[in-house]
Design a protein around this motif. Sequence first.
Motif, PDB file in Angstrom:
ATOM      1  N   THR A 123       0.831  -1.201   0.000  1.00 46.85           N
ATOM      2  CA  THR A 123       0.000   0.000   0.000  1.00 46.85           C
ATOM      3  C   THR A 123       0.867   1.252   0.000  1.00 46.85           C
ATOM      4  OG1 THR A 123      -1.697  -1.189   1.227  1.00 46.85           O
ATOM      5  CG2 THR A 123      -1.865   1.202   1.198  1.00 46.85           C
ATOM      6  N   ARG A 124       1.937   1.235   0.795  1.00 42.98           N
ATOM      7  CA  ARG A 124       2.831   2.397   0.854  1.00 42.98           C
ATOM      8  C   ARG A 124       3.471   2.655  -0.515  1.00 42.98           C
ATOM      9  NH1 ARG A 124       5.070   4.597   5.457  1.00 42.98           N
ATOM     10  NH2 ARG A 124       4.539   2.725   6.643  1.00 42.98           N
ATOM     11  N   ASP A 125       3.950   1.613  -1.176  1.00 45.69           N
ATOM     12  CA  ASP A 125       4.606   1.788  -2.481  1.00 45.69           C
ATOM     13  C   ASP A 125       3.614   2.290  -3.532  1.00 45.69           C
ATOM     14  OD1 ASP A 125       6.942   0.915  -1.352  1.00 45.69           O
ATOM     15  OD2 ASP A 125       6.809  -1.126  -2.153  1.00 45.69           O
ATOM     16  N   ALA A 126       2.411   1.707  -3.546  1.00 44.58           N
ATOM     17  CA  ALA A 126       1.411   2.131  -4.521  1.00 44.58           C
ATOM     18  C   ALA A 126       0.975   3.566  -4.273  1.00 44.58           C
ATOM     19  CB  ALA A 126       0.200   1.197  -4.463  1.00 44.58           C
ATOM     20  N   ALA A 127       0.855   3.945  -3.004  1.00 46.26           N
ATOM     21  CA  ALA A 127       0.463   5.310  -2.673  1.00 46.26           C
ATOM     22  C   ALA A 127       1.524   6.302  -3.127  1.00 46.26           C
ATOM     23  CB  ALA A 127       0.230   5.427  -1.174  1.00 46.26           C
ATOM     24  N   LEU A 128       2.793   5.968  -2.891  1.00 52.33           N
ATOM     25  CA  LEU A 128       3.871   6.861  -3.311  1.00 52.33           C
ATOM     26  C   LEU A 128       3.882   7.028  -4.822  1.00 52.33           C
ATOM     27  CD1 LEU A 128       6.341   8.505  -2.383  1.00 52.33           C
ATOM     28  CD2 LEU A 128       7.718   6.468  -2.795  1.00 52.33           C
ATOM     29  N   ARG A 129       3.694   5.920  -5.560  1.00 60.03           N
ATOM     30  CA  ARG A 129       3.681   6.020  -7.030  1.00 60.03           C
ATOM     31  C   ARG A 129       2.555   6.924  -7.505  1.00 60.03           C
ATOM     32  NH1 ARG A 129       4.649   0.441  -6.681  1.00 60.03           N
ATOM     33  NH2 ARG A 129       2.471  -0.008  -7.131  1.00 60.03           N
ATOM     34  N   ARG A 130       1.417   6.811  -6.856  1.00 58.50           N
ATOM     35  CA  ARG A 130       0.266   7.628  -7.269  1.00 58.50           C
ATOM     36  C   ARG A 130       0.538   9.113  -7.025  1.00 58.50           C
ATOM     37  NH1 ARG A 130      -4.467   7.578  -9.205  1.00 58.50           N
ATOM     38  NH2 ARG A 130      -6.201   8.835  -8.429  1.00 58.50           N
ATOM     39  N   MET A 131       1.129   9.427  -5.874  1.00 55.59           N
ATOM     40  CA  MET A 131       1.446  10.822  -5.580  1.00 55.59           C
ATOM     41  C   MET A 131       2.534  11.345  -6.513  1.00 55.59           C
ATOM     42  SD  MET A 131       1.330  10.414  -1.432  1.00 55.59           S
ATOM     43  CE  MET A 131       1.947  12.056  -1.060  1.00 55.59           C
TER      44      MET A 131
END
Length: 422
Positions: A123-131
Amino acid sequence: MDDPVIIDRYGQRNRLLWLLDRGTVAQAMGDHAKAIETLNAAEDIMDRSMRESLGDVLGALLINDTVRRYTGEPYEDIYVNVIKMLAHLEAGAFDDGATIEARRIASKANLQRDRYLKLLPATRDAALRRMEDAAQSRGAAPGSESYVPRYSLDVPPSVGGVIAENRQGEFIESTLGLFLTTAMWMHFGEAGNQRVAAERLVQTIDLHRELMQGVDPAPFAPLASAEAREHNLLLVATSGLGPTKTAFRFPPLIIDGAPIYFELPIVRRVPSAASSARAIVNNTRVIDLALVEDLGQVAEENHRRALALTYIRTIARAATKAIATRAAVKHVERRNDDDWVRLGVNLAGLLVPVLTERADLRAWETLPGQAHGALVGLPPGEHTVRLEWVGAGGRVVDESRVFTVRVEREGQFRAVIARSAR
């Protein structure tokens, strides 16, 4: 609750909540078959959502949590089996029903931990990519001052006064579940499993004394070596209502020059009117029941231990939305010289994230708030049992119907379980 109007009010995305509520109400009313049927369906949805959890959780980065289909909280997944076990015990289905739930209860904490530890980094990695994608769409380059910093996804040490992250993925076991499990292994003569369950019950209470206020391990310590013939009557009195959720609103955060507004759901317990419970056997024998679990306290703790997942996806979604909105506002400002239009666009840009980021406050509120219990002995014969719930001042605030308990042979296992909404 079976009225089509009520079912429609829940809606398809809240199907799980309807099943949980319907099952709990059925168990409280003594409708064992309906309780087991609906809670089995609820657990099936939770099991499927666990297998599909990565896509479901990452999908929440795109939309608000409140419009997602409800898949349940970790503490709700644990309590499904506890309430089902109560229903099986009420129905007298000890062998094929209650023992199955006992084994499920024993494995649920580990299942939740494994799920959490897999989801947190993903979740952390996907959130960072989205931002990062949102920032790059505005022309920001990695390493520039306007690029979204990774530290923005760090969970604050506390949220609304509660610990916000659990890096070990540890969840608190239900002591009510452990108590019921101990009783079942005792009944079936599985001394090893009985000892393990009883020791875990006492250890869980000891390790978490701060959140299990009022729960004393002393009454449960002898259960590790107790004999079934001397403890053949299980008494459980549940009362009150389960925990609710309230919204904790963060002060605005500035990321990439955009103000970020968002809320997180915080679980709060609902106090019960009853502070103790007792059983009246044959109108003469008074048995005090020990507090086994405050379900609201345990649910509150387990929810805060999983709060990191909600925080990460919420701030990523809010940040992406705010950055995109800010870019749209700047675009309109460059193309329009009317001060009133520019003011309106700026106000709209501020309102959109505020109005669309709302905490998901859905919860299984028909859970009981607390549980008192005891294991005692009854000789062969016919007996009457009535449960009473007593308030802090010593006044009886509620009482159950009178149960008739027939013990046909020495040590035959029986269970009396009742629920008060007080």
